[in-house]
Design a protein around this motif. Structure first.
Motif: not given
Length: 649
Positions: A243-257
């Motif tokens: 589906l185009g989510f190769s893993g290099s992008g952020n897979l959450t809609n929030y930040l990992d602090t």
């Protein structure tokens, strides 16, 4: 046999007297034990030693009595300390009889506790009040909108390859498996599969081209009310990559602090200065944050500094807040950035000024910088703005005060009863500590019963405890300077039964009436501090004359506290001594445990016992030497007689 190697000796009891054996002793005396004379020398010496061992038994009994007396004193100290910890300890707020607040008990009510609540101070008084909350105090702040918002793919979707696979959507901590139909061909089919898994109206899916040929974006549907979203593959499905989510992008809609500022900068697009830092100035405090630092570390450093602000990030709202610690109107938050673009690109540019709280109380308008403030001894806790006037009230809780005083008196009576029993128990001198020989003739139960009887009354008519009881009785019945009421006037009197020996009796109705009609006097009667020598630890550093002044000025609870400290204080007073009972018997865990009168006495007995054992060893050797000499002499005489008789044959 007796020997002289000192601390290794063990006592052996035989026939009611003391014989001793010393580990490692080797006597130099040749012991001939009746081989010639036919005498039972061991029995004869044993009998002779019986009388010599009587003083040793007496010493050991004295030592045992001293140890029992020490234990008895320490048990009394433990009881006194337990009572003091319960009723004279400021950390025990529920029953501290030295605190005025113990006698100021109120029932607090509010017509709407979600708008305004109340709490008391030491100067609170019963009464009712009206409150209109027109404004709440707020802190000046900068708040961003959602910074991540969507989960974006980094390549176009291949629906043909995705068909028949699955992925997991985690929404606010709950996992949902999204199964893709074998016939899925487009964005609409993907949206249908997601809606079927999680429910419609929660997740919105779109693409960058708007026709299903671009990069997919997944976000919260408008008005859904959900918070965090996370994408992950279902086991080894590999659906996300197709589906185009190769893993290099952020897979959450929030930040990992826990990620570095460099990684988060890539996501949000902010830049660092020429040296690779974010440079901020907050309320005249300068900060520099390197790209290798995590977002969490950055916020912790800001919050720990003296800038007077708190920075936070909410994964639920996906937004930052930088708020002044000081609430209310006025300039309390000033922030600037040099060389980097963090503030601008995360959206921390929306400034909201702080506001003061405004409330009208009993017709008078008050403005404060905090939502909690005190007016005339009552703390008002503003919680929400309202157009309606609220009513709050304090009603004196006489039942609660009655219960506290009653518990104090009941436990005081228990303590008094125990002390009276301790000093009035009969001591039977016929029951002395058992010797080892006597124990050998008895069962364990018989020994236990005997020793229980031997310990009974060991503190009979003890002067220290008798003085303690007398001082307590006197303290409770002497008037308190500046207080017009007396213990008997609030329904607490001494028992008319002589056998109660100072125990108190409560007239609950009279006490409750006194609490209701004159609460200040009742509180002062118990908890008034000495105006001249106030406090608790002060008592150990006063002379006898100063103590008289303190005692006359202080309430009954303080007097009882002082008297207990006279006996169990672990502090060294102005006279160089600790509490009377600690000086006598010590207390475990305190320096007095081994430095007290009875321990010294016990050590002295041990030294005497050691010396007497040496003397008995010498005496036993002496007896054996005499009998050995006699045996040698008889043997010589027998030899001479045999020689003479041989001439007559």
């Amino acid at each position: 046999m007796l020997g002289r190697t000192g601390p290794g000796r063990d006592l052996m009891r035989k026939g009611g007297f003391c014989m001793t054996s010393i580990s490692g002793y080797s006597s130099t005396t040749t012991r001939v034990t009746g081989l010639v004379s036919g005498l039972d020398v061991d029995s004869i010496v044993e009998s002779l030693m019986e009388a010599k061992a009587v003083p040793l038994n007496k010493l050991e009994q004295k030592k045992q009595l001293a140890e029992w007396k020490q234990d008895a004193y320490r048990q009394v100290s433990i009881s006194l300390k337990a009572f003091a910890d319960e009723y004279f300890n400021y950390s025990n707020t529920s029953s501290n009889m030295l605190s005025q607040s113990t006698y100021d008990q109120y029932t607090l009510t509010s017509s709407d506790d979600s708008v305004v609540g109340i709490s008391t101070t030491s100067s609170s008084e019963a009464g009712s009040h009206t409150v209109l909350v027109s404004n709440l105090a707020t802190a000046a702040s900068y708040k961003s909108s959602a910074v991540t918002e969507v989960i974006s793919a980094d390549s176009a979707a291949d629906f043909t390859q995705a068909a028949g696979k699955a992925f997991v959507l985690t929404i606010d901590g709950t996992e949902y498996t999204v199964d893709l139909d074998e016939n899925i061909t487009d964005l609409a089919g993907l949206q249908e599969a997601v809606d079927e898994a999680v429910g419609s109206g929660k997740i919105a899916i779109s693409d960058t081209n708007g026709d299903g040929t671009g990069y997919l974006t997944i976000e919260k549907a408008a008005g859904s009310g959900i918070g965090t979203i996370t994408l992950s593959d279902a086991e080894s499905s590999g659906a996300l990559e197709t589906l185009g989510f190769s893993g290099s992008g952020n897979l959450t809609n929030y930040l990992d602090t826990s990620e570095t500022l460099a990684d988060i900068g890539d996501q949000l697009g902010f830049s660092f200065d020429s040296n690779g830092y974010i440079g901020l100035t907050i309320n005249d405090v300068d900060f520099e944050f390197s790209s290798s630092m995590t977002l969490e570390e950055m916020m912790e450093e800001i919050n720990a500094a003296d800038a007077g602000v708190t920075m936070s990030y909410s994964s639920t709202s996906d937004s930052f807040v930088l708020a002044a610690d000081q609430m209310g109107a006025g300039k309390t938050l000033d922030i600037s950035e040099t060389g980097s673009t963090f503030l601008q690109d995360v959206g921390l540019t929306d400034y909201t000024a702080g506001e003061d709280a405004a409330a009208t109380i009993d017709g008078v308008k008050y403005t404060r910088s905090e939502n909690s403030f005190t007016i005339d001894g009552l703390i008002y806790n503003l919680k929400a703005e309202s157009t309606e006037t609220q009513s709050v009230s304090l009603t004196q809780d006489t039942e609660a005060v009655l219960d506290k005083i009653t518990s104090f008196v009941e436990d005081y009576n228990t303590l008094i009863d125990s002390l009276n029993s301790t000093i009035s128990e009969d001591y039977d001198r016929d029951y002395q500590p058992l010797t080892d020989a006597e124990k050998d003739e008895m069962s364990e139960n018989e020994i236990e019963a005997w020793e229980e009887k031997a310990k009974t009354g060991i503190l009979q008519n003890d002067t220290a405890l008798a003085n303690l009881l007398q001082n307590l009785r006197t303290a409770l019945y002497e008037s308190v300077a500046g207080v017009s009421t007396h213990l008997t006037e609030i329904g607490i009197t001494a028992s008319s039964n002589y056998t109660d020996k100072g125990k108190l009796v409560i007239d609950a109705d009279a006490l409750q009436e006194a609490i209701a009609t004159n609460p200040e006097e009742v509180a002062s009667l118990f908890a008034q501090q000495s105006a001249t020598y106030g406090g608790t630890t002060t008592v150990v550093n006063l002379t006898s004359e100063q103590r008289k002044v303190r005692s006359s000025e202080e309430g009954l609870a303080y007097r009882v506290y002082d008297i207990l400290q006279d006996n169990i204080s672990t502090y060294t007073g102005i006279d160089g001594h600790k509490g009377i009972l600690l000086e006598k018997a010590g207390q475990e865990g305190d320096g007095s445990e081994y430095d007290n009168t009875l321990t010294s006495q016990i050590n002295s007995y041990e030294e005497e016992i050691e010396q007497m054992l040496d003397k008995l060893a010498d005496k036993e050797d002496y007896y054996y030497e005499k009998y050995s000499a006699m045996e040698t002499f008889i043997n010589q005489m027998n030899s001479q007689i045999d020689s003479l008789l041989s001439y007559l044959e």
